[in-house]
Every structure is written in C-alpha cells, then in structure tokens.
Design a protein around this motif. Sequence first.
Motif, mmCIF file in Angstrom:
data_model
loop_
_atom_site.group_PDB
_atom_site.id
_atom_site.type_symbol
_atom_site.label_atom_id
_atom_site.label_comp_id
_atom_site.label_asym_id
_atom_site.label_seq_id
_atom_site.Cartn_x
_atom_site.Cartn_y
_atom_site.Cartn_z
ATOM 1 N N ASP A 133 0.415 -1.522 0.189
ATOM 2 C CA ASP A 133 0.202 0.122 -0.206
ATOM 3 C C ASP A 133 1.112 1.577 0.146
ATOM 4 O O ASP A 133 2.088 0.991 0.495
ATOM 5 C CB ASP A 133 -1.045 0.273 1.281
ATOM 6 C CG ASP A 133 -2.055 -0.901 1.473
ATOM 7 O OD1 ASP A 133 -2.343 -1.194 -0.143
ATOM 8 O OD2 ASP A 133 -2.977 -0.751 2.279
ATOM 9 N N ILE A 135 0.348 5.764 0.563
ATOM 10 C CA ILE A 135 -0.669 6.668 1.095
ATOM 11 C C ILE A 135 -0.327 7.696 0.298
ATOM 12 O O ILE A 135 1.219 8.331 0.505
ATOM 13 C CB ILE A 135 -0.218 7.094 2.561
ATOM 14 C CG1 ILE A 135 -0.849 6.027 3.907
ATOM 15 C CG2 ILE A 135 -0.847 8.189 2.650
ATOM 16 C CD1 ILE A 135 -1.234 6.285 5.216
ATOM 17 N N GLN A 166 -6.601 0.136 -7.034
ATOM 18 C CA GLN A 166 -5.507 -0.498 -5.667
ATOM 19 C C GLN A 166 -4.550 0.063 -4.927
ATOM 20 O O GLN A 166 -3.808 0.564 -5.666
ATOM 21 C CB GLN A 166 -6.052 -1.568 -5.755
ATOM 22 C CG GLN A 166 -7.434 -1.868 -6.567
ATOM 23 C CD GLN A 166 -7.909 -3.650 -7.329
ATOM 24 O OE1 GLN A 166 -6.459 -4.433 -7.302
ATOM 25 N NE2 GLN A 166 -8.917 -4.045 -6.966
ATOM 26 N N HIS A 167 -4.725 -0.376 -3.444
ATOM 27 C CA HIS A 167 -3.328 -0.506 -3.408
ATOM 28 C C HIS A 167 -3.266 0.966 -2.627
ATOM 29 O O HIS A 167 -1.810 0.816 -2.981
ATOM 30 C CB HIS A 167 -1.773 -1.583 -3.794
ATOM 31 C CG HIS A 167 -2.875 -2.598 -4.034
ATOM 32 N ND1 HIS A 167 -2.926 -3.746 -3.397
ATOM 33 C CD2 HIS A 167 -2.523 -3.312 -5.318
ATOM 34 C CE1 HIS A 167 -3.555 -4.136 -3.700
ATOM 35 N NE2 HIS A 167 -3.324 -4.891 -5.282
ATOM 36 N N VAL A 169 -4.464 4.603 -0.441
ATOM 37 C CA VAL A 169 -5.049 4.874 0.903
ATOM 38 C C VAL A 169 -4.779 6.206 0.812
ATOM 39 O O VAL A 169 -4.094 6.999 0.516
ATOM 40 C CB VAL A 169 -4.921 4.826 2.172
ATOM 41 C CG1 VAL A 169 -5.859 5.201 2.972
ATOM 42 C CG2 VAL A 169 -5.003 3.076 2.106
ATOM 43 N N THR A 170 -6.138 7.582 0.223
ATOM 44 C CA THR A 170 -5.849 8.883 -0.086
ATOM 45 C C THR A 170 -6.341 9.211 1.984
ATOM 46 O O THR A 170 -7.067 8.806 2.129
ATOM 47 C CB THR A 170 -7.127 9.201 -0.590
ATOM 48 O OG1 THR A 170 -6.889 8.438 -1.619
ATOM 49 C CG2 THR A 170 -6.423 10.334 -0.942
ATOM 50 N N MET A 171 -5.250 9.630 1.939
ATOM 51 C CA MET A 171 -5.469 11.154 3.159
ATOM 52 C C MET A 171 -5.882 11.991 3.064
ATOM 53 O O MET A 171 -5.489 12.725 2.316
ATOM 54 C CB MET A 171 -4.393 10.976 4.348
ATOM 55 C CG MET A 171 -4.242 9.138 5.109
ATOM 56 S SD MET A 171 -5.701 9.074 5.755
ATOM 57 C CE MET A 171 -5.400 7.839 6.771
ATOM 58 N N VAL A 198 -6.026 0.165 8.087
ATOM 59 C CA VAL A 198 -4.827 0.985 7.309
ATOM 60 C C VAL A 198 -3.971 0.444 7.465
ATOM 61 O O VAL A 198 -3.533 -0.096 8.689
ATOM 62 C CB VAL A 198 -5.037 2.588 7.436
ATOM 63 C CG1 VAL A 198 -3.868 2.264 6.826
ATOM 64 C CG2 VAL A 198 -5.813 3.570 6.987
#
Length: 427
Positions: A133, A135, A166-167, A169-171, A198
């Motif tokens: 993953d 970010i 995919q893979h 994560v949006t912050m 997460v």
Amino acid sequence: METNNLSIFNELESEVRSYCRSFPAIFNKAKGYKLWDVEGNEYIDFFSGAGALNYGHNDPKMKAKLVDYILNDGIAHSLDKATAAKAEFLEKFNNVILKPRNMEYKVMFPGPTGTNTVESALKLARKVTGRTDVISFTNGFHGMTIGSLSVTGNSFKRKGAGIPLQHVVTMPYDSFVNDELDTLEYLERFLEDNGSGVEIPAAMILETVQGEGGINAARFEWLQKVESICRRFGILLIVDDVQAGVGRTGTFFSFEKAGITPDIICLSKSIGGYGLPLALTLINPKYDIWEPGEHNGTFRGNNLAFVTATEALTYWETDSFEKSIQEKSDKITEFLVGLTVKYPQIKGTVRGRGFMQGIATEVDGLASDIAKAAFERGLIMETAGPEDEVFKLFPALTIDNEGLEKGFAIIEESIKSLVNEKEPVSS
C-alpha cells in the motif's frame, strides 16, 4: 492547407487533446517569455509548458550547446549506455545541486516524463519495504499511467484508467478541511490503531505545492510532521517535485525551506532545461537495491536533454538566480493580493509559493473565464483545481520585470472586463 487553419487538428487529431482548446491558435515561434502564432500575434507566456519551461523558450546558451552537439554528431539515443553527455550532467548535478545542499542521492533515469519517475518510485518503495500500500493525499496529481493515477486524487483523470485503482489510501492534505484541523493527527491515528483498516504502507507520496490540484501549498510544519511519521513507522517518503521543483517555488527543490529529507525525489519537466524530455528519480543510496535491468525504458538515455540540462544548471552555480526568483515572487504575491482587495467581486484567495501562485475564486466558472479573456488579450494562463477554480501564474523564472508587469496588466484588464468594469474598491 492554410497555415492558420485549425481544421486539420479537428479532423485528424484525437479528441483527447486539451490545451489547444483553451488556446485556439497555431503557434510557430517562441523566445524567452513570448510566443507568436502563424498570424504574427504575440503572446506573453504565463504557462511555461505546465512548468516544463522554467528557463523560458529557446534559452540562447542551451540552444548553442544543443546545436553544437548535434552538428558534431553527438549521440542522441543511448538507452542507459555510458555517454560523455550523461557523465557531464551527473557531475554537474552532483557538484552544483546535491553537494552544496549536503544531499547524497543515487540518480536513476527512469524514462522521459514525470509519470515515469513516479512509477519507478512507487515500484522501488514496494520492493524495499515488501509492503504493497501507498498513502497519497487529496488533490494530489502524479501522472497518467496506472500506478501514478492510483495516487492521483482527480476523479475525472482516475476514471480514465478504466480499471479499479488499488493499493492506495488517500489521506487529507494540509488544510483540506480547514486551517484549524490537524489532518496528520487523523493520519497518525489510523496508523497506530490496528482496527483502522489501514496497514502500514510502503510509502507516502506528496507534492509540497499541489499544481494541478489547485496550487495548495503545505505548511512547512505539516511537511516536517509527515516526515516524522514516516520515520516513526518505517515508511519511505516520496516527494513529487516534477512541477514544483527546479526553482518553481523559489529554491531548487521545493522542500528545502521545510528542512526535510525525502527518501525518494521525483524530478522531470524543467530538469531538462530546454523543454526536452528528461526525468530523474533520486534515491537514498541505501534504498538503491534494483537488480540490473529490473526497471528500464527505451528513452531513458536522452542525450540531447543531458546537454541542455547540464547547461541549465549554470543558473544555479551562484545564489544570484535564486535571489532574483524570490524578488520576483514577492511581486507576484503583491499583485495577486492586490487583485483580491481591489476586486472583491471575484471572492478570491491567493494560493501557492514562488512562481507557482494563483487565485482561487468562489465564483463558479470565473477562473476559466479570466484565463479565456486573458488569452484574447495576448496572455497564456492555465487554470487548476478540481473545479478549475484557480487561475494560476506560471511565468518563466527568467522573465524580466517588464514582462511580469505586462502580464499583470492583461490579467487585471481581463478581470475588470468580467466584473462589468465596476470601479475598483480602494484598499
């Protein structure tokens, strides 16, 4: 075919074309901060190839070096073979840029464009950490290939992938919600809590000033905290300096004043100096664990770009160029702030840093209308943001004060025409 007839593009070029719709002219000459179309009309360039022409068009010294190299049968294409042009670039980049900043990085040539350096950075981070993953941050833009799109926030561009991305994560980026909310407290809590869903990522990737995302400038304190979180959790920090780097925000690297040390830095656009395709991935030496040939590309050895890139670094041999950027940056800021005061009708807020500034307007469609009106008056300027709500100023770093003032005048005239030429509100 008539040289000023746009029909050939409508008939034969793909519907995907975009900038030619915003700037409906056929250009055939450029010098410094100016362009001319086939009808002889002159335009001031506040676009600079979306940040690929920080030194303007056809810099005379770079042009002379390039022409001489070509006329002497210099090697143009070499894959990643060793060439004299590459050696000269590496030596000068190390001596002029890295060493004076106490920076130690291995230089990778991943291919010709920004998305190539981002793809290589993501791949390497996953290889180094063994994690999958990444970010990314809201409104980030990192390129148009699948890996780069996966860490890009713009929904319209993401849909173009045609498959799930995919893979990632949006912050929330700095001040995404408001200036008071600490978005990194939110992020850090997700990493600490095993129930958050997460996982510890391979990397975080960010722009210190988001170009396409709306000229959002992260506070230095925010960037410093991102770095500390990465160090705490063993996450690689990737700074995408493709657009914000090479002096665009005032210093060669956009993160210098924040005092952070990225693990991987992505450079492209203006690193080639002349507008020729070139991209670099700068890697902390301890993470340079590639196997030979594990990441390659046919056009990663653009020697013509090495020649102009080497000459471009001459601008950075003393601190005078950087000082001139800062002085002119202050003029840009002063001008933009003045517009928001004189024309409250635009409901504008100044964003950005250095030569990467603009005004975000709350009036729907106004930024695009201002850019269109400016083009009709002889100035090329782009919009940015998820709703194209920002008109942004991207002049060449080498532009003189006269050029800046001419551009400023056109922008103000365009705004006045769109607010029905009301009397400016006194400051």
